[in-house]
Every structure is written in structure tokens, then in C-alpha cells.
Design a protein around this motif. Sequence first.
Motif, short mmCIF file in Angstrom:
data_model
loop_
_atom_site.label_atom_id
_atom_site.label_comp_id
_atom_site.label_asym_id
_atom_site.label_seq_id
_atom_site.Cartn_x
_atom_site.Cartn_y
_atom_site.Cartn_z
N ASP A 1 18.50 -4.75 -7.05
CA ASP A 1 17.83 -4.83 -8.24
C ASP A 1 16.89 -3.70 -8.48
OD1 ASP A 1 16.63 -5.18 -10.84
OD2 ASP A 1 16.00 -7.33 -10.39
N PRO A 2 17.36 -2.64 -9.27
CA PRO A 2 16.45 -1.39 -9.53
C PRO A 2 15.05 -1.61 -9.93
CG PRO A 2 18.28 -1.67 -11.29
CD PRO A 2 18.57 -2.67 -10.41
N SER A 3 14.97 -2.76 -10.48
CA SER A 3 13.50 -3.22 -11.21
C SER A 3 12.45 -3.34 -9.94
CB SER A 3 13.35 -4.27 -11.99
OG SER A 3 13.87 -5.55 -11.52
N ASN A 4 13.19 -3.80 -8.77
CA ASN A 4 12.41 -3.82 -7.33
C ASN A 4 11.87 -2.57 -6.94
OD1 ASN A 4 13.06 -6.51 -7.23
ND2 ASN A 4 14.86 -6.07 -5.93
N HIS A 5 12.03 -1.57 -7.72
CA HIS A 5 11.25 -0.13 -7.15
C HIS A 5 10.66 0.47 -8.54
CE1 HIS A 5 13.84 -0.22 -3.68
NE2 HIS A 5 14.96 -0.38 -4.46
N ASP A 6 10.44 -0.39 -9.68
CA ASP A 6 9.61 0.25 -10.73
C ASP A 6 8.29 -0.33 -10.62
OD1 ASP A 6 8.68 0.45 -13.28
OD2 ASP A 6 10.37 -0.53 -14.31
N LEU A 7 7.36 0.68 -10.47
CA LEU A 7 5.81 0.45 -10.07
C LEU A 7 5.05 0.32 -11.42
CD1 LEU A 7 5.54 3.75 -7.95
CD2 LEU A 7 5.31 1.52 -7.11
N ARG A 8 5.72 -0.07 -12.36
CA ARG A 8 5.02 -0.94 -13.58
C ARG A 8 4.51 -2.32 -13.17
NH1 ARG A 8 8.86 -0.56 -18.78
NH2 ARG A 8 10.17 -1.13 -17.07
N PHE A 9 5.39 -2.47 -12.21
CA PHE A 9 5.02 -4.30 -11.87
C PHE A 9 4.40 -4.36 -10.54
CE2 PHE A 9 9.34 -4.32 -13.70
CZ PHE A 9 9.06 -4.82 -15.21
N ASP A 10 3.31 -5.35 -10.78
CA ASP A 10 2.22 -5.56 -9.56
C ASP A 10 3.12 -5.98 -8.18
OD1 ASP A 10 0.25 -5.06 -10.98
OD2 ASP A 10 -0.27 -6.95 -11.46
N ARG A 11 4.17 -6.65 -8.19
CA ARG A 11 4.94 -7.22 -7.11
C ARG A 11 5.50 -6.00 -6.46
NH1 ARG A 11 6.36 -11.64 -4.86
NH2 ARG A 11 5.67 -13.04 -6.72
N VAL A 12 6.12 -4.91 -7.30
CA VAL A 12 6.60 -3.56 -6.72
C VAL A 12 5.44 -2.99 -6.01
CG1 VAL A 12 8.10 -1.55 -6.80
CG2 VAL A 12 8.59 -3.68 -8.26
N LYS A 13 4.14 -2.87 -6.43
CA LYS A 13 3.12 -2.03 -5.70
C LYS A 13 2.87 -2.76 -4.50
CE LYS A 13 1.09 -0.79 -10.22
NZ LYS A 13 0.15 -0.77 -11.12
N MET A 14 3.01 -4.08 -4.63
CA MET A 14 2.69 -5.08 -3.18
C MET A 14 3.57 -4.69 -2.14
SD MET A 14 -0.42 -6.23 -3.79
CE MET A 14 -1.28 -5.77 -5.34
N ARG A 15 4.84 -4.77 -2.78
CA ARG A 15 6.18 -4.28 -1.76
C ARG A 15 5.80 -3.00 -1.05
NH1 ARG A 15 10.50 -5.68 -5.22
NH2 ARG A 15 9.93 -7.71 -4.93
#
Length: 379
Positions: free
Chosen positions: A152-166
Motif C-alpha cells: 500500500d503506497p499510503s504506508n510511505h505517506d509521512l502525513r500519517f502518524d503511523r508512517v512516522k512511527m514506522r
Amino acid sequence: MALLNLLHEWGGGDVDLAAVTVNHGLRTEAASEVEFVASVCENMEIPHQVLYWDGTQNNGNLQNAARVARYRLLADWALEMSRDIVLLAHTSNDVAETFLMNLSRSAGIDGLAAMPDRFVRNGVTFARPLLRESRSVLRSYLKACGRGWIEDPSNHDLRFDRVKMRGLLDILEGYGLSAEVVSDSAFALADSRDIVRNETSGLARSCATDDRGDVLFSRVPFASAPFELRRRLLAMAIRYVSNAEYPPRYASVAALLNVKEDNWKSTLGGCVITADQKTLRIAREFSSVRGTVCASDKLWDNRWKFTGPHRDGLEIRVLGEDGIKNCPDWRSEGLPWVSILSSPAIWDGETMISAPVAGFSAGWSAQIVADFITFVEAH
């Protein structure tokens, strides 16, 4: 994809499996991804269905709105299809990411503990059988099986907090804090959380009572309990009365418990909290339900059910000051003004028909659909 393949191998044709995909309507690539899943399911002879949500209409917290919609759609699908359980493919990486997200919000044990591997939402049982497996292990499994998957490309979208934690986990791994290590701590905290939950239920039974939509705590037994139990119970009362999906933040509830005066009043999470020497009362805040309207035969504020002569055109709305004028005996009900003000009433246009909580029933009755103790024990 790993969960789908594992279930297919495990079931061996003897288990009635079905797959469902939610298209959130957020990315144009989603249509081709759904086709990919459908083709895999067809080859496995597993029935597959697509559910749709128009996420483009959301203007708030997108990920939270998508999550709420996803569970609702999945639950509706499961009930319609008479499915016993819905399996989700959350992994230990999800546990670690959630831990870090909640840690950044000063969460207590509930937020830091691992998500449950089995729970009920919207009347349907969900389970997470892969919760202790890592994404890397599942990718290796799929490669060994010759199965493909889509990232899922949204897994690399830094707008989301979860991606930042990843991304933070990638950094922490260099210091020995891998996703597996972090998730192990979250699982350990989950055991502690279960113990604390049992103690919180015991405290609720000893000091809490329901009072026509409000929750009351007897201050002596409440005040003698450990701080964390009091904080949890007060947070649960606020969540129960406000019908919120999540409890208020740790620091906000802690601040209320640290008030030294015997008599005080505050608002938090859509509730009014008042205290005197004997009682702590949590009531619905008028401004939070001022615009809440539904037909008389529906649940109002997702908590109140009316019984009476329903007919088209009748609505349940908040009583408010205009309604109280028609309830001269409201004081005899023994509820404070703030509770009466935010209680529900039956309206026909601008005419109030009934306000049972305020002592004006006119052939109607109103009940809360679930008591507080049951709510505590279920959460």
C-alpha cells in the motif's frame, strides 16, 4: 495475502471461508488492487466481495474515519452473510507502531498495551491470529509459497502518524529496539492491563451507580482507591456518558483527580463533571447534544430508547431551557439542572410532547440501553 493463504492451506476445503475487501475510495490504484485480490480468491475458489466507502467526503481525521467505516462495513457484511467471525491480519509491527503512537500522547496502560487478539465490535466478533508475527516473517512465507502481494503506497505517506512511527522503528532498531522488542513489551503490558481491568470493575461495583443517564461515584470508596483505578474509572464514565469511541486523554482526566477542593465543576469529553463532599457526578453536556436529533423510534445519542405512541413526524431532541419551561415539576425528580437540561424529550415540531426524565411522561418512558457496570466489564 499471507492470512488468506494460511487460511486456505489450513482449511483444506473443510472450512467455509469468504474474503472481503474494503475499497475506501481514496486512491485510483485501489480498483486494480481489488482486482488482484479477486483473482487470487477465484483461483483459491474462495468467495470474494468488495465493499465501498466514499472517503473523499471526509474532512477530519482521515485514517480514523476510514478505520471506523471499515469496521462498520465489515460488521454489516458479516451479519448479512451470517459469518461467525472476521479475521484481520494485524501483525506485531502494528502493535509496535501503535505503542509508539500512544507513547507520544502520554497514554496509560490501555494505550500502551497490545491490541486484543479477539474483540467484539458492532455486534460481530473479530480476531487477529497473526498478531505475534512480524511483517518480515509473513513476506518470507509468501515468497516461499510463490505468492505475490501489493504494498500500500499510503504506508510511505509521512502525513500519517503511523508512517512516522514506522520510520522511527527503523531508527530504533539500530539501538536494539526492534519492532519485535517493542511489541513484546506491549504484550507484557496487556497482561497487566487485564489485571487492572478486573480491579477497575471491582471498584465500579463498590462505588458507582447509574442515575437516569448520569454516573455517580460515592466519593469515600472512590477516593480511597489507587490513583490509576480512579483515573481509569472516571475516564470510562466520561466515555460511557458521552458515547465516545475513545476515552479522554490521560493528562486531562488526571488533572480532574488532582483537584483539591471538595466542591467543583468542570467539563471534559462532552460531559459535565461536578463534585461535592459525598458524590462525583458525570452528566451529559448540553452543548454536545444540542443538535442531536432522531426519529422517536430510534436511539437518541446512541444511548436513549423511548417507548410510547410513536408516529411519523415525532423527533427526539434535547430538552433544553425551552422544554424545561413545560416541566414545572422537574425538581421533584431529584436530578440537577445540568442533567435535566441535557436530557432527551419528544418533540412535534416546536411543541414538546414528553420529557420523562424531567417528570413529564405523557404516556412515554425513556431508558438507557446499557448500564455503566456492564459497560465497564465489557471494556
